[in-house]
Design an enzyme around this catalytic site. Structure first.
Site, mmCIF file in Angstrom:
data_model
loop_
_atom_site.group_PDB
_atom_site.id
_atom_site.type_symbol
_atom_site.label_atom_id
_atom_site.label_comp_id
_atom_site.label_asym_id
_atom_site.label_seq_id
_atom_site.Cartn_x
_atom_site.Cartn_y
_atom_site.Cartn_z
ATOM 1 N N GLU A 71 0.853 -1.179 0.000
ATOM 2 C CA GLU A 71 0.000 0.000 0.000
ATOM 3 C C GLU A 71 0.893 1.235 0.000
ATOM 4 O O GLU A 71 2.064 1.162 0.407
ATOM 5 C CB GLU A 71 -0.868 0.008 1.271
ATOM 6 C CG GLU A 71 -2.039 -0.931 1.202
ATOM 7 C CD GLU A 71 -2.908 -0.667 -0.009
ATOM 8 O OE1 GLU A 71 -3.483 0.416 -0.108
ATOM 9 O OE2 GLU A 71 -2.995 -1.546 -0.883
ATOM 10 N N LYS B 215 -10.538 -4.946 2.980
ATOM 11 C CA LYS B 215 -11.031 -5.895 1.967
ATOM 12 C C LYS B 215 -12.129 -6.768 2.565
ATOM 13 O O LYS B 215 -13.141 -7.049 1.911
ATOM 14 C CB LYS B 215 -9.884 -6.765 1.439
ATOM 15 C CG LYS B 215 -8.887 -5.968 0.627
ATOM 16 C CD LYS B 215 -7.702 -6.801 0.192
ATOM 17 C CE LYS B 215 -6.667 -5.921 -0.493
ATOM 18 N NZ LYS B 215 -5.388 -6.564 -0.751
HETATM 19 N N1 LIG Z 1 -0.463 -1.550 -6.028
HETATM 20 C C1 LIG Z 1 -1.297 -2.597 -6.090
HETATM 21 O O1 LIG Z 1 -0.915 -3.739 -6.355
HETATM 22 C C2 LIG Z 1 -2.776 -2.394 -5.858
HETATM 23 C C3 LIG Z 1 -3.667 -3.470 -6.070
HETATM 24 C C4 LIG Z 1 -5.055 -3.261 -5.881
HETATM 25 C C5 LIG Z 1 -5.500 -2.010 -5.455
HETATM 26 N N2 LIG Z 1 -4.585 -1.013 -5.229
HETATM 27 C C6 LIG Z 1 -5.068 0.301 -4.796
HETATM 28 O O2 LIG Z 1 -4.820 1.236 -5.827
HETATM 29 C C7 LIG Z 1 -4.618 2.527 -5.249
HETATM 30 C C8 LIG Z 1 -3.286 3.098 -5.771
HETATM 31 O O3 LIG Z 1 -2.227 2.244 -5.367
HETATM 32 P P1 LIG Z 1 -0.734 2.542 -5.862
HETATM 33 O O4 LIG Z 1 0.029 1.336 -5.458
HETATM 34 O O5 LIG Z 1 -0.718 2.988 -7.273
HETATM 35 O O6 LIG Z 1 -0.349 3.795 -4.923
HETATM 36 P P2 LIG Z 1 0.823 4.854 -5.120
HETATM 37 O O7 LIG Z 1 1.894 4.287 -6.007
HETATM 38 O O8 LIG Z 1 1.221 5.379 -3.790
HETATM 39 O O9 LIG Z 1 0.114 6.043 -5.929
HETATM 40 C C9 LIG Z 1 -0.895 6.816 -5.372
HETATM 41 C C10 LIG Z 1 -1.134 7.996 -6.299
HETATM 42 O O10 LIG Z 1 -2.295 8.693 -5.861
HETATM 43 C C11 LIG Z 1 -2.013 10.097 -5.950
HETATM 44 N N3 LIG Z 1 -2.949 10.817 -5.104
HETATM 45 C C12 LIG Z 1 -3.065 10.818 -3.754
HETATM 46 N N4 LIG Z 1 -4.115 11.570 -3.379
HETATM 47 C C13 LIG Z 1 -4.683 12.030 -4.536
HETATM 48 C C14 LIG Z 1 -5.820 12.839 -4.825
HETATM 49 N N5 LIG Z 1 -6.600 13.326 -3.864
HETATM 50 N N6 LIG Z 1 -6.110 13.096 -6.138
HETATM 51 C C15 LIG Z 1 -5.329 12.635 -7.140
HETATM 52 N N7 LIG Z 1 -4.244 11.854 -6.914
HETATM 53 C C16 LIG Z 1 -3.928 11.567 -5.628
HETATM 54 C C17 LIG Z 1 -0.582 10.215 -5.559
HETATM 55 O O11 LIG Z 1 -0.109 11.474 -5.975
HETATM 56 P P3 LIG Z 1 1.450 11.922 -5.889
HETATM 57 O O12 LIG Z 1 2.132 11.234 -7.038
HETATM 58 O O13 LIG Z 1 1.350 13.382 -6.054
HETATM 59 O O14 LIG Z 1 1.925 11.461 -4.545
HETATM 60 C C18 LIG Z 1 0.006 9.024 -6.330
HETATM 61 O O15 LIG Z 1 0.269 9.413 -7.672
HETATM 62 C C19 LIG Z 1 -4.645 2.325 -3.729
HETATM 63 O O16 LIG Z 1 -5.920 2.638 -3.251
HETATM 64 C C20 LIG Z 1 -4.371 0.831 -3.565
HETATM 65 O O17 LIG Z 1 -4.966 0.293 -2.394
HETATM 66 C C21 LIG Z 1 -3.253 -1.155 -5.437
#
Ligand SMILES: NC(=O)c1ccc[n+]([C@@H]2O[C@H](COP(=O)([O-])OP(=O)(O)OC[C@H]3O[C@@H](n4cnc5c(N)ncnc54)[C@H](OP(=O)(O)O)[C@@H]3O)[C@@H](O)[C@H]2O)c1
Length: 367
Positions: free
Chosen positions: A206, A221
């Site tokens: 996460e 979840k």
């Molecule tokens: N990674 C996985 O395998 C996976 C699998 C299933 C579900 N998910 C879910 O998918 C989501 C994203 O995961 P991730 O791994 O991609 O996270 P991540 O790499 O930390 O990326 C999060 C992104 O969201 C942006 N953000 C935060 N607040 C925002 C807002 N209010 N408006 C627009 N953008 C915003 C951040 O901006 P900055 O770049 O400016 O920090 C960053 O670009 C999470 O909810 C996670 O639980 C992830």
């Protein structure tokens, strides 16, 4: 050529970037990235053809300084997306305050497709407003398969049990890509702190890895799944035992976390070795159970399971969900596979978009 959907993407992290790459590559003849926002800025496609956000705008957005803060997505942005062919909002953030934005988008007929568990596992009343199409006018779809197990068909399987009059009795889930990977790596001799660092590098964790280690991510979840079968459970009702001590997580900062976890390396290595001698393995499981009176209970925690258990055979960051129902009473229906990572989560978002806009299959550009 008109696109099949014009998409506003929130989030340019692991999932958001994988999603944008796929759309701009193989699907660009059918889907359009009409806007992209992260927490620092917003890029919108032009008002006239070509409407897409271009490569230069994306590079600029990715490169914005870390300390910059974007203002809210206002109604004029949503109106612009709603005015297009089929407007879609894709949420690839972990922001917990997006519920109100979803409601404004849905009210304009914009489909909302999310990988973000927080609005679904937050207060039950908010979740109901989002999932109940009649309550909100019913013009746009709200879909969230990506929130649980990425592209594994978990939400849809549960919806089908409910639609077809089956009765769920229990759901056993090894659904933390991070903790699954960490347990497997420790079984192969990797120290706890190193295993978590690798999981972070590979994009399994996460945005805040403490959500994985404290069990809160898997508890979310469990809430999403329990609510799918009729529970009004809140997150605080899930009995959660964290993977590492709560005190350590409460006192750690994101900078100190690695060093703090390293202090537990020897104890975890010892535990894993003792379990191996007993032909057992450490896993982190969530369980949803419907009791004899129909009340739904949810719990999550680390458990030792025999090596013959299906969840003990998972590799890497793979996930497994076993559904026991009235009709699947003797042998559970098992969904198993890669449950985390950018490309598979992006696939789930794309599949939900096609389901929402009613396009069953879209040939790739080079087909
Ligand atoms: N990674 C996985 O395998 C996976 C699998 C299933 C579900 N998910 C879910 O998918 C989501 C994203 O995961 P991730 O791994 O991609 O996270 P991540 O790499 O930390 O990326 C999060 C992104 O969201 C942006 N953000 C935060 N607040 C925002 C807002 N209010 N408006 C627009 N953008 C915003 C951040 O901006 P900055 O770049 O400016 O920090 C960053 O670009 C999470 O909810 C996670 O639980 C992830």
């Amino acid at each position: 050529m008109p696109s099949n959907a014009d998409i506003l993407v929130l989030g340019t992290g692991v999932v958001g970037r994988a999603f944008i790459d796929i759309v701009r590559g193989r699907l660009s003849s059918r889907l359009r990235i009409a806007g992209v926002a992260n927490s620092r800025g917003l890029a919108l496609g032009r008002e006239r053809e070509p409407f897409d956000v271009d490569a230069a705008q994306l590079s600029e957005l990715f490169a914005l300084p870390r300390d910059r803060v974007r203002g809210p997505i206002d109604d004029s942005v949503l109106d612009r997306i709603a005015a297009r062919n089929r407007g879609v909002l894709v949420d690839a953030t972990a922001d917990e305050n997006v519920g109100e934005l979803y409601e404004r988008a849905l009210a304009r007929g914009i489909h909302v497709i999310t990988a973000n568990k927080k609005p679904l596992a937050g207060l039950y009343a908010q979740r109901e407003r989002l999932v109940d199409p009649e309550g909100r006018g019913g013009r746009a779809a709200f879909r969230y398969e990506a929130t649980v197990g990425a592209s594994l068909p978990i939400i849809e399987t549960l919806k089908n049990f409910v639609r077809t009059g089956d009765r769920v009795r229990s759901i056993d889930c090894a659904l933390s890509g991070t903790l699954g990977f960490v347990c497997n790596a420790m079984t192969e001799g990797t120290p706890l702190s190193r295993a978590i660092a690798i999981a972070r590098e590979r994009g399994y964790t996460e945005p805040d890895p403490r959500d994985d280690l404290g069990g809160i991510d898997i508890a979310r979840k469990a809430v999403i799944l329990a609510r799918e079968i009729g529970s009004r459970l809140e997150l605080a009702d899930v009995a959660v035992e964290p993977f590492v001590p709560r005190d350590l997580l409460a006192n750690a900062t994101s900078e100190s976390l690695g060093a703090d976890l390293a202090k537990l390396d020897a104890a975890f290595a010892d535990k894993v070795a003792r379990l191996r001698e007993r032909s057992e393995k450490l896993v982190y499981l969530a369980r949803i159970q419907v009791d004899i009176g129909g009340v739904i209970h949810a719990s999550a925690g680390p458990v030792a399971i025999p090596l013959s258990h299906p969840a003990a055979q998972l590799q890497g960051s793979s996930a497994l969900v076993a559904f026991t129902t009235l009709r699947h009473a003797l042998e559970p229906l098992i969904v198993r596979g890669s449950g985390a990572g950018g490309p598979v989560t992006a696939s789930a978002l794309l599949a939900d978009i096609f389901a929402a806009i009613g396009t069953a299959s879209v040939p790739p550009r080079d087909a």
